[in-house]
Design an enzyme around this catalytic site. Structure first.
Site, short mmCIF file in Angstrom:
data_model
loop_
_atom_site.label_atom_id
_atom_site.label_comp_id
_atom_site.label_asym_id
_atom_site.label_seq_id
_atom_site.Cartn_x
_atom_site.Cartn_y
_atom_site.Cartn_z
N TYR A 217 21.27 -26.55 79.01
CA TYR A 217 20.61 -26.09 77.79
C TYR A 217 20.58 -27.19 76.73
O TYR A 217 19.67 -27.27 75.92
CB TYR A 217 21.33 -24.87 77.20
CG TYR A 217 21.29 -23.68 78.11
CD1 TYR A 217 20.36 -22.67 77.92
CD2 TYR A 217 22.18 -23.58 79.19
CE1 TYR A 217 20.32 -21.59 78.78
CE2 TYR A 217 22.13 -22.50 80.03
CZ TYR A 217 21.20 -21.51 79.83
OH TYR A 217 21.15 -20.44 80.67
N LYS B 26 29.96 -24.84 90.90
CA LYS B 26 29.25 -25.30 92.11
C LYS B 26 29.81 -26.70 92.41
O LYS B 26 29.08 -27.70 92.48
CB LYS B 26 27.73 -25.32 91.82
CG LYS B 26 26.85 -25.58 93.02
CD LYS B 26 26.77 -24.42 93.98
CE LYS B 26 25.89 -24.77 95.18
NZ LYS B 26 26.02 -23.79 96.27
N ASP C 272 24.79 -17.17 82.25
CA ASP C 272 23.55 -16.52 81.83
C ASP C 272 23.08 -15.57 82.94
O ASP C 272 22.75 -14.39 82.70
CB ASP C 272 22.51 -17.62 81.57
CG ASP C 272 21.28 -17.11 80.84
OD1 ASP C 272 21.21 -15.90 80.60
OD2 ASP C 272 20.39 -17.93 80.53
#
Ligand code: NAD
Length: 365
Positions: free
Chosen positions: A144, A191, A247
């Protein structure tokens, strides 16, 4: 021993004022029952503030916010902006700015399932029963806020996924502290098999985990977490994750919980915390006494527990909500064909019922 807190109420727009009225009333009731000294102030934000001052976040609101110990927020938004995306001054700018100014870096979303509403979810009740998860989503880093690039020929684009160690450390501490107050289990989602920023995330969380030896820490890849959340949501207690993964996961989780009118959230940093329902201003039901006040009331429970460390008081609120549902009372959004029509309540009746139950619970204790 009672505590003293200054609480700023920002009702906002649409159903915001209708539901925060009850959040505030519950805080007053809890203060009276437990001997706390809560003082309240009120301020404008969103469309209401634009109408009054031309600014979605007036300086006065920001000053009051910074001085307060916690903020109870309703929602912002108005149909005129939804229908005209070209309008430059918009209600949601107030919300984005206040979050930034208060340095809120962690978004908390509890997924608490009440037995009586298990059928409202698209997942089988037997899988959901007993689910109680608290998500910690990082808010200041990730794709973001990383550099965004588009090639000259416009055919290639990239978004930099970036994290600094301090950003991971500060939210990890908050999440571990919350886990200590709950089931002492924390699952960090990343991840790390593919992403360097996730490897930094994981090594940082592993280091901080050593400071909380009582908490059982688990690391899970995002793809697996997305699956486990549907397959076996009960296995999670506190879930800690980065901005993008959070999110997606929190939206997935909100669906396992059923209705919008039941979900609360908090955004916290190192100072004033911001507590709000996840729903918006719901123009379609504004002023009709149809809004479910329970998300605002559960936001207050979150304020008491996370913001002020008042676990017992938070529990009293959750028990009262549970009791209202067990007795068969519903607002329109959570009623179905099995609900007794006489037990479908408006916003005000549901708010009053909760006040009554809270008074009874504290008296019984
Ligand atoms: P919404 O959450 O306001 O409403 C979605 C649907 O859920 C509507 O049908 C509404 O009636 C229902 N609903 C929501 N809260 C409810 C409650 N407490 N009780 C009963 N039913 C409830 O989302 P939307 O319709 O997409 O957006 C409406 C406005 O809210 C827009 O202007 C949007 O920008 C704004 N919004 C604000 C926030 C915020 O302030 N945090 C969040 C989302 C949307």
């Amino acid at each position: 021993m009672g505590i003293k807190k200054n609480i700023l109420v920002i009702p906002g727009d649409g159903i915001g004022p209708e539901v925060t009225t009850w959040g505030k009333a519950i805080l007053e009731q809890i203060a009276a029952d437990f001997g706390h000294d809560f003082t309240f102030d009120e301020a404008l934000m969103g469309h209401a503030a634009i109408e009054a001052t031309g600014n979605p976040l007036p300086d006065e609101t920001l000053e009051k916010a910074k001085k307060s110990d916690a903020i109870l927020f309703g929602a912002v938004g108005h149909a005129m902006y939804d229908n005209d995306p070209s309008l430059k001054i918009r209600p949601e700018q107030g919300l984005l700015k206040i979050r930034k100014e208060l340095g809120l870096y962690a978004n908390l979303r509890p997924i608490l399932l009440f037995d009586e509403l298990l059928n409202a979810s698209s997942i089988k009740p037997s899988i959901l029963k007993g689910t109680d998860i608290l998500f910690f989503r990082e808010l200041t880093g990730d794709v973001y806020f990383g550099e965004k690039v588009r090639s000259e020929d416009r055919n290639t684009a990239s978004d930099l996924m970036i994290y600094h160690r301090y950003e991971v450390e500060r939210i990890a501490h908050k999440a571990f502290e919350a886990a200590m107050q709950r089931g002492k289990k924390l699952c960090s989602v990343d991840k790390a098999n593919v992403l360097e920023s996730s490897r930094l995330w994981r090594e940082t969380v592993q280091a901080i985990a050593k400071e909380y030896p009582e908490v059982t820490t688990e690391h899970m890849f995002i793809d697996n977490a997305a699956m486990q959340l549907i397959k076996d949501p009960k296995r999670f207690d506190v879930v800690l994750t980065a901005n993008l993964f959070g999110d997606i996961l929190t939206d997935e989780a909100s669906q396992i919980a059923g209705s919008m009118g039941m979900l609360a959230s908090a955004s916290i940093g190192d100072g004033t915390g911001f507590f709000e329902p996840i729903h918006g201003s719901a123009h379609d039901i504004t002023g009709k006494d149809l809004a479910n006040p329970l998300a605002s009331i559960l936001s207050v429970a979150l304020m008491l527990e996370i913001g002020f460390g008042l676990k017992e008081e938070a529990k009293v609120i959750i028990t009262a909500v549970d009791k209202a549902l067990k007795e068969g009372f519903r607002t329109n959004d959570i009623a179905d064909e099995t609900t007794n029509p006489y037990k479908v309540l408006g916003t005000k009746e549901m708010g009053k019922l909760l006040l009554k139950y809270i008074a009874q619970t504290t008296y019984t204790n």
